[in-house]
Design an enzyme around this catalytic site. Structure first.
Site, short mmCIF file in Angstrom:
data_model
loop_
_atom_site.label_atom_id
_atom_site.label_comp_id
_atom_site.label_asym_id
_atom_site.label_seq_id
_atom_site.Cartn_x
_atom_site.Cartn_y
_atom_site.Cartn_z
N ASP A 25 -17.25 -9.21 -25.22
CA ASP A 25 -16.30 -8.96 -26.32
C ASP A 25 -15.25 -7.93 -25.93
O ASP A 25 -15.37 -7.26 -24.90
CB ASP A 25 -17.06 -8.50 -27.59
CG ASP A 25 -18.15 -7.46 -27.29
OD1 ASP A 25 -18.12 -6.85 -26.20
OD2 ASP A 25 -19.03 -7.27 -28.14
N GLU A 84 -22.01 -10.24 -36.20
CA GLU A 84 -22.69 -9.41 -37.19
C GLU A 84 -23.48 -10.30 -38.15
O GLU A 84 -23.24 -11.50 -38.23
CB GLU A 84 -21.63 -8.63 -38.00
CG GLU A 84 -20.81 -7.64 -37.20
CD GLU A 84 -21.56 -6.37 -36.83
OE1 GLU A 84 -22.72 -6.19 -37.25
OE2 GLU A 84 -20.97 -5.55 -36.10
#
Ligand code: PGA
Length: 241
Positions: A67, A143
């Site tokens: 990421d 998430e």
């Protein structure tokens, strides 16, 4: 799942460093999936040590990082580019052109994500993916959510994540509010997965990963469906098993 527990963080670093380097020794042109955060730092340190001893050669290795923040200069000390150079790349011999990151400064972020997936596929796929885990069960910037996001995508960072990460920035306003991340499908396609977790604050997420329900509310739980997962835990992270 192969669950290994260790008494000290240093031992985990040594074991994880050997594990990653073992992959490269078996297949010198391995594709490594790499992670940022405090968890993998010791593993990287030991990979550097093994390289310095002449035990492993990274000259044919390709890497893909999980990421990166959106609209943060790659030279900023908080970019994941900087993190990886400071903690690993500047000390070993992976050719610069074999190092891959999602480009958070790309003009078209959606097509950047699609291109990243294509690049991973073109490389032959990730041989081993190193992962940390969030105390809420997140992997990379995936998430807890109502559904799994399959491939690389743009994420709006949660208030709690921005707050957590603000400790590295001068002020909370400087923390990027968006990031690009590999998706759950990108991670699940890696041939092998190594997860490291350190500290009691990770114990609940580790328990759920191993024997909880598979749910996007704990993104790491999906790893129960992967056939080659190794966990390296300290006693704190293993304390609920
Ligand atoms: P940490 O982060 O290594 O800094 O604990 C892990 C993660 O959030 O994936």
């Amino acid at each position: 799942m192969n669950i290994l527990t260790f008494d000290t963080e240093e031992q985990i670093g040594i074991a994880a460093g050997y594990y990653m380097c073992g992959q490269v020794l078996q297949k010198p042109n391995s594709v490594l999936g790499l992670a940022t955060g405090s968890t993998p730092v010791r593993a990287y340190k030991h990979m550097i040590e093994l390289y310095n001893k002449g035990a492993v050669d990274f000259s044919q290795v390709t890497t893909f990082n999980l990421d990166e923040y959106v609209h943060l200069d790659v030279k900023d000390k908080n970019s994941y580019h900087s993190f990886m150079h400071e903690n690993l790349f500047d000390y070993i011999n992976i050719p610069e052109e074999n190092i891959n990151f999602l480009d958070g400064n790309a003009k078209d972020l959606e097509s950047e994500c699609k291109e990243y997936e294509k690049k991973i596929r073109k490389s032959g796929g990730i041989d081993i993916q190193l992962l940390g885990i969030g105390s809420n069960g997140h992997i990379a910037f995936n998430e807890p959510a109502d559904s799994f996001q399959r491939w690389s995508h743009i994420v709006e960072l949660k208030e709690s994540t921005i707050k957590d990460n603000s400790r590295f920035f001068n002020s909370i306003e400087e923390v990027p509010t968006r990031a690009l991340t590999m998706g759950i499908g990108s991670i699940m396609q890696a041939k092998r997965i190594l997860i490291i977790a350190i500290g009691e604050q990770k114990a609940k997420a580790i328990k759920q990963l191993i024997d909880g329900n598979v749910t996007p509310q704990c993104p790491a739980s999906v790893l129960q469906f992967h056939t080659d997962v190794t966990l390296m835990l300290d006693n704190g992270a293993a304390s609920l098993l």
